[in-house]
Design a protein around this motif. Structure first.
Motif, PDB file in Angstrom:
ATOM      1  N   GLU A  96       0.821  -1.055  -0.017  1.00  0.00           N
ATOM      2  CA  GLU A  96       0.161   0.059   0.076  1.00  0.00           C
ATOM      3  C   GLU A  96       0.866   1.189   0.104  1.00  0.00           C
ATOM      4  N   GLN A  97       2.018   1.124   0.929  1.00  0.00           N
ATOM      5  CA  GLN A  97       2.949   2.317   0.784  1.00  0.00           C
ATOM      6  C   GLN A  97       3.519   2.584  -0.539  1.00  0.00           C
ATOM      7  N   LEU A  98       4.058   1.596  -1.263  1.00  0.00           N
ATOM      8  CA  LEU A  98       4.583   2.131  -2.585  1.00  0.00           C
ATOM      9  C   LEU A  98       3.688   2.401  -3.435  1.00  0.00           C
ATOM     10  N   ALA A  99       2.452   1.789  -3.381  1.00  0.00           N
ATOM     11  CA  ALA A  99       1.365   2.070  -4.620  1.00  0.00           C
ATOM     12  C   ALA A  99       0.739   3.515  -4.236  1.00  0.00           C
ATOM     13  N   ALA A 100       0.687   3.900  -3.006  1.00  0.00           N
ATOM     14  CA  ALA A 100       0.178   5.254  -2.753  1.00  0.00           C
ATOM     15  C   ALA A 100       1.286   6.455  -2.855  1.00  0.00           C
ATOM     16  N   ASP A 101       2.782   6.218  -3.330  1.00  0.00           N
ATOM     17  CA  ASP A 101       3.567   7.294  -3.423  1.00  0.00           C
ATOM     18  C   ASP A 101       3.382   7.692  -4.904  1.00  0.00           C
ATOM     19  N   PRO A 102       3.164   8.971  -5.229  1.00  0.00           N
ATOM     20  CA  PRO A 102       2.987   9.603  -6.106  1.00  0.00           C
ATOM     21  C   PRO A 102       3.975   9.376  -7.410  1.00  0.00           C
ATOM     22  N   ILE A 103       5.336   9.346  -6.864  1.00  0.00           N
ATOM     23  CA  ILE A 103       6.642   9.045  -7.730  1.00  0.00           C
ATOM     24  C   ILE A 103       6.700   7.911  -8.152  1.00  0.00           C
ATOM     25  N   LEU A 104       6.716   6.762  -6.926  1.00  0.00           N
ATOM     26  CA  LEU A 104       6.651   5.351  -7.447  1.00  0.00           C
ATOM     27  C   LEU A 104       5.691   5.033  -8.293  1.00  0.00           C
ATOM     28  N   SER A 105       4.580   5.384  -7.977  1.00  0.00           N
ATOM     29  CA  SER A 105       3.562   4.496  -8.554  1.00  0.00           C
ATOM     30  C   SER A 105       3.134   5.176  -9.983  1.00  0.00           C
ATOM     31  N   THR A 106       3.994   6.250 -10.461  1.00  0.00           N
ATOM     32  CA  THR A 106       3.925   6.717 -11.790  1.00  0.00           C
ATOM     33  C   THR A 106       4.875   6.620 -12.611  1.00  0.00           C
ATOM     34  N   ALA A 107       6.184   5.816 -11.897  1.00  0.00           N
ATOM     35  CA  ALA A 107       7.337   5.534 -12.661  1.00  0.00           C
ATOM     36  C   ALA A 107       7.033   4.304 -13.661  1.00  0.00           C
TER      37      ALA A 107
END
Length: 324
Positions: A96-107
């Motif tokens: 959930e933490q990584l999927a919610a990060d706006p940078i990680l999730s759009t990379a």
């Protein structure tokens, strides 16, 4: 398992845990993927050593956005979570933490670096959710085939001593398997039946039970590179060969390498598939467990986390990375 020791001084006073990430527009430099780091037992995201590693990653590959995984709002709580907690729930929290990060999730993808137990936990992330998807996974001294002994703790380390006592006295109890983190990757070949019956974490992500999870295999086999580092003089993570998925007889000391084990030959996790494609790397690092030099880290960052030659990364599909 213990906090890392950097043998070289990396000058920094900052406590920042995220560094600017940008997709390079220069075709010569390519796309720099973000980097996610999961630390080991007894460490926490506020430690200066991890900040130094983040700085080194950015200086080696400029433009790297670094995210240090955390299981609590502060360092104390994060450190406690390395000893006590349910690993299955912790991995779900990280998903959930990584999927919610706006940078990680759009990379287009991310790279992942696991120190000690953080390595097998990142592998659990890949197998169970992998969103955002991991491009290259690098682990240092991780216990991929579990531990068969637990290190003795310092007298004043109450977190460690509490976990040690529970691990020694009742590792297969439901309490230990749902609350004591090292118990959830304990694996002694002489207690294999108890392990397969009660293991909350490792027996599952290693696909060792009769019913195999094909999603785990598919996700791990999707990696571009899976690089494992074993510390040559490691006496903390027992056995040290677990870093390579090897099995060690705790009585005779006989080592059965990965390539001779059913987990490889029957390809329960996709490791054989990765190996046959040249994507599974076995590396050694000098010294004791988590005694890392800047030279060793920089070489790994250069080899496995360099900018992609292509400006786009599609899934499925592979993008060649410089030096590989």
């Amino acid at each position: 398992m213990r906090s890392m020791t950097l043998l070289a001084t990396l000058a920094t006073n900052a406590l920042a845990v995220a560094l600017p990430w940008q997709s390079a527009t220069d075709a010569a430099s390519g796309t720099q993927l973000p980097l996610v780091i999961w630390h080991g037992l007894g460490d926490d995201f506020e430690r200066e050593g991890l900040t130094e590693v983040a700085k080194l990653a950015e200086s080696t590959n400029p433009g790297t956005y670094v995210h240090l995984i955390r299981l609590a709002k502060d360092g104390s709580g994060d450190r406690s979570a390395t000893f006590f907690g349910n690993v299955t729930e912790q991995i779900a929290q990280v998903c959930e933490q990584l999927a919610a990060d706006p940078i990680l999730s759009t990379a287009p993808a991310i790279n992942a670096l696991g120190f000690s137990q953080g390595g097998q936990f990142l592998r659990g992330y890949i197998e169970r959710c992998n969103s955002p998807p991991v491009h290259n996974l690098v682990t240092f001294g991780s216990q991929h085939n579990g531990i068969s002994a637990f290190e003795s703790c310092a007298i004043d380390n109450w977190f460690c001593r509490g976990a040690e006592e529970l691990l020694r006295s009742g590792r297969w109890t439901s309490f230990a398997q749902s609350r004591v983190v090292p118990a959830q990757y304990f694996r002694d070949p002489e207690e294999l039946d108890a392990y397969l019956e009660h293991s909350n974490f490792l027996a599952d992500i290693n696909n060792e039970r009769v019913v195999k999870n094909e999603t785990y295999k598919k996700n791990l086999a999707s990696l571009n590179r899976f690089a494992m580092f074993m510390f040559e003089d490691d006496t903390v993570a027992v056995p040290k060969q677990s870093a390579f998925f090897s099995e060690v007889n705790s009585t005779t000391g006989e080592v059965t390498p990965l390539h001779e084990r059913p987990i490889y030959n029957e390809d329960w996790l996709g490791l054989k598939q990765l190996d046959e494609q040249g994507k599974l790397h076995f590396n050694t690092s000098p010294g004791q467990h988590m005694h890392l030099s800047a030279k060793t880290l920089r070489k790994a960052f250069t080899q496995y986390f360099a900018p992609l030659e292509e400006s786009r990364l599609s899934r499925p599909g592979l993008v060649v990375q410089r030096g590989l």
